[in-house]
Write an enzyme that holds these catalytic residues in place. Structure first.
Site, PDB file in Angstrom:
ATOM      1  N   ARG A  53       0.971  -1.125  -0.202  1.00 32.85           N
ATOM      2  CA  ARG A  53       0.095  -0.078  -0.057  1.00 32.85           C
ATOM      3  C   ARG A  53       0.925   1.251  -0.025  1.00 32.85           C
ATOM      4  O   ARG A  53       1.903   1.189   0.369  1.00 32.85           O
ATOM      5  CB  ARG A  53      -1.002  -0.034   1.199  1.00 32.85           C
ATOM      6  CG  ARG A  53      -1.706  -1.160   1.355  1.00 32.85           C
ATOM      7  CD  ARG A  53      -2.607  -1.295   2.706  1.00 32.85           C
ATOM      8  NE  ARG A  53      -3.379  -2.375   2.853  1.00 32.85           N
ATOM      9  CZ  ARG A  53      -3.021  -3.705   3.274  1.00 32.85           C
ATOM     10  NH1 ARG A  53      -1.832  -3.622   3.825  1.00 32.85           N
ATOM     11  NH2 ARG A  53      -3.948  -4.508   3.340  1.00 32.85           N
ATOM     12  N   LYS A 103      -1.484  -2.663   7.593  1.00 28.45           N
ATOM     13  CA  LYS A 103      -3.037  -2.460   8.114  1.00 28.45           C
ATOM     14  C   LYS A 103      -3.323  -3.682   9.079  1.00 28.45           C
ATOM     15  O   LYS A 103      -4.316  -3.488   9.974  1.00 28.45           O
ATOM     16  CB  LYS A 103      -3.950  -2.695   6.694  1.00 28.45           C
ATOM     17  CG  LYS A 103      -5.306  -2.462   7.073  1.00 28.45           C
ATOM     18  CD  LYS A 103      -6.159  -2.507   5.889  1.00 28.45           C
ATOM     19  CE  LYS A 103      -7.622  -2.167   5.935  1.00 28.45           C
ATOM     20  NZ  LYS A 103      -8.417  -2.161   4.827  1.00 28.45           N
ATOM     21  N   HIS A 144      -4.070   3.037  -4.877  1.00 28.73           N
ATOM     22  CA  HIS A 144      -4.491   1.720  -4.677  1.00 28.73           C
ATOM     23  C   HIS A 144      -4.310   1.141  -5.851  1.00 28.73           C
ATOM     24  O   HIS A 144      -4.098  -0.196  -5.765  1.00 28.73           O
ATOM     25  CB  HIS A 144      -5.501   1.665  -3.904  1.00 28.73           C
ATOM     26  CG  HIS A 144      -5.708   0.319  -2.871  1.00 28.73           C
ATOM     27  ND1 HIS A 144      -4.713   0.544  -1.749  1.00 28.73           N
ATOM     28  CD2 HIS A 144      -6.487  -0.710  -2.745  1.00 28.73           C
ATOM     29  CE1 HIS A 144      -4.948  -0.677  -1.026  1.00 28.73           C
ATOM     30  NE2 HIS A 144      -6.082  -1.338  -1.753  1.00 28.73           N
ATOM     31  N   ARG A 189      -1.311  -1.232  -6.165  1.00 25.82           N
ATOM     32  CA  ARG A 189      -1.155  -2.510  -5.508  1.00 25.82           C
ATOM     33  C   ARG A 189      -2.159  -3.607  -6.324  1.00 25.82           C
ATOM     34  O   ARG A 189      -1.488  -4.793  -6.299  1.00 25.82           O
ATOM     35  CB  ARG A 189      -1.881  -2.297  -4.113  1.00 25.82           C
ATOM     36  CG  ARG A 189      -2.194  -3.482  -3.368  1.00 25.82           C
ATOM     37  CD  ARG A 189      -2.562  -3.240  -1.816  1.00 25.82           C
ATOM     38  NE  ARG A 189      -2.851  -4.215  -1.016  1.00 25.82           N
ATOM     39  CZ  ARG A 189      -2.232  -4.944  -0.333  1.00 25.82           C
ATOM     40  NH1 ARG A 189      -0.842  -4.532  -0.138  1.00 25.82           N
ATOM     41  NH2 ARG A 189      -2.819  -5.798   0.628  1.00 25.82           N
ATOM     42  N   HIS A 239      -2.692 -10.481   3.083  1.00 26.92           N
ATOM     43  CA  HIS A 239      -4.001 -10.381   3.397  1.00 26.92           C
ATOM     44  C   HIS A 239      -4.246 -11.333   4.336  1.00 26.92           C
ATOM     45  O   HIS A 239      -3.732 -12.717   4.436  1.00 26.92           O
ATOM     46  CB  HIS A 239      -4.822 -11.122   2.140  1.00 26.92           C
ATOM     47  CG  HIS A 239      -5.038  -9.956   1.092  1.00 26.92           C
ATOM     48  ND1 HIS A 239      -5.246 -10.245  -0.354  1.00 26.92           N
ATOM     49  CD2 HIS A 239      -5.076  -8.546   1.158  1.00 26.92           C
ATOM     50  CE1 HIS A 239      -5.311  -8.967  -0.952  1.00 26.92           C
ATOM     51  NE2 HIS A 239      -5.296  -7.936  -0.235  1.00 26.92           N
ATOM     52  N   TYR A 292      -8.329 -11.737  -7.483  1.00 28.15           N
ATOM     53  CA  TYR A 292      -7.401 -11.637  -8.699  1.00 28.15           C
ATOM     54  C   TYR A 292      -7.439 -12.745  -9.339  1.00 28.15           C
ATOM     55  O   TYR A 292      -6.664 -13.211 -10.362  1.00 28.15           O
ATOM     56  CB  TYR A 292      -6.086 -11.317  -8.124  1.00 28.15           C
ATOM     57  CG  TYR A 292      -5.783  -9.981  -7.427  1.00 28.15           C
ATOM     58  CD1 TYR A 292      -6.170  -8.662  -8.182  1.00 28.15           C
ATOM     59  CD2 TYR A 292      -5.907  -9.950  -6.130  1.00 28.15           C
ATOM     60  CE1 TYR A 292      -5.925  -7.647  -7.275  1.00 28.15           C
ATOM     61  CE2 TYR A 292      -5.796  -8.597  -5.308  1.00 28.15           C
ATOM     62  CZ  TYR A 292      -6.033  -7.653  -6.033  1.00 28.15           C
ATOM     63  OH  TYR A 292      -5.615  -6.313  -5.280  1.00 28.15           O
TER      64      TYR A 292
END
Length: 344
Positions: free
Chosen positions: A198, A221, A273, A276, A299, A308
């Site tokens: 990010r 995050k 973003h 990314r 993630h 994806y």
């Protein structure tokens, strides 16, 4: 007098279970008044120091602050979350928490939706507010259940993720490099494109986190540290920049302005973003493993990374040969160039 009906139709309880311990309260129905009287007498017999707990009259804004003091301050985006919650409490009319209902939230949500606020934003706000009630109830700070427990998020049309082509990547990098007053722009963008980081994660890099052909992101995050390999060229460029200019400064807004000068048009909210998304999309299109991608992106849920999966070269390819119209007698070459039937 223990229970007496008032002129307005309500029922007043005036009970003294033990000498010097007197309780008064008014209820809408006689049954509620009787239950309160019985409870007072029984509790005072068990514990002479017992007193009925006063009704929680704290408003939603107060509960949000209480949530922040007890738990929210530990979150990575705690201050920003508190501002969002306070704005939401204001939009909802700052009701008393114990009297707040799911219907009241849904009515306000409809008004906000019609005013132009995106459904994804409203779903996020619902999740934040549910967390407030759940956490305060778990900690025993409120004794009533979550009023939003049965409120469902809006069902939204899934949008394909935008990513840049190789040509567009070069266009963006050239535009960033041309911004000589902001030498960090192109470098941060290259970190994002090389690692899937990010913008904020790349922007917070320090010299200590760039070594041995790896960059380490510690301000993530999910609050999990992850290290991603980078090329020697990028590693050297980062270390030279830190030596000459010091740490990166906040330049996210500048990136968005430079992006506006190019011919690339992105959906709203996908400025930095998109870098990314671009890394992840090209990684999958070139045959990268989806589980490896999950670790690279950091993630916590594979479901996030599976967005994806449709870009994989062999994704759902069985649909081509296992459908009921596929001609099993055709040659391999014919199979690859199968024509649609004239009529079905």
């Amino acid at each position: 007098m223990a229970i007496e009906q008032q002129p307005d139709g309500r029922w007043k309880v005036d009970v003294e279970p033990i000498k010097g311990k007197r309780f008064r309260k008014t209820f809408k129905t006689k049954a509620e008044a009787q239950r309160f009287e019985s409870t007072c007498r029984a509790k005072c017999i068990e514990s002479p120091t017992w007193s009925p707990k006063p009704k929680d009259r704290r408003r939603l804004s107060e509960l949000c602050i209480r949530y922040y003091d007890l738990h929210g301050h530990t979150l990575a985006d705690g201050p920003a979350l508190l501002r969002t919650l306070q704005k939401l409490a204001k939009d909802l009319g700052d009701p008393v928490g114990s009297g707040f209902t799911g219907n009241a939230f849904c009515e306000t949500r409809r008004a906000l939706l019609e005013s132009g606020i995106h459904g994804k934003t409203l779903n996020n706000r619902l999740g934040y507010l549910k967390a407030v009630f759940n956490e305060l109830h778990r900690l025993g700070d409120i004794d009533y259940p979550n009023p939003l427990a049965k409120v469902r998020p809006l069902r939204l049309q899934e949008r394909p993720l935008s990513f840049l082509s190789s040509t567009q990547v070069q266009e963006v990098l050239e535009a960033l490099d041309a911004r000589h007053t902001s030498p960090a722009l192109g470098l941060i963008a290259r970190v994002c494109l090389s690692t899937g980081a990010r913008w904020g994660e790349a922007q917070a890099l320090t010299p200590e986190r760039v070594r041995n052909g790896m960059v380490t992101f510690a301000n993530t995050k999910s609050r999990r540290t992850r290290s991603i390999p980078v090329s020697k060229t990028l590693e050297k460029a980062l270390l030279i920049h830190f030596k000459r200019h010091g740490l990166f400064t906040n330049c996210m807004l500048t990136f968005s302005r430079v992006l506006d000068t190019t011919q690339i048009k992105l959906p709203r909210g996908q400025a930095t973003h998109v870098l990314r998304h671009t890394f992840a999309s090209h990684f999958v299109m070139k045959g990268g493993n989806i589980l490896t991608l999950q670790k690279i992106l950091g993630h916590t849920s594979l479901a996030m990374t599976m967005r994806y999966a449709h870009l994989s070269p062999d994704h759902l390819q069985d649909a081509l040969t296992l459908n009921p119209l596929f001609d099993t007698s055709s040659t391999p070459a014919d199979s690859e160039n199968q024509k649609a039937p004239k009529s079905i």
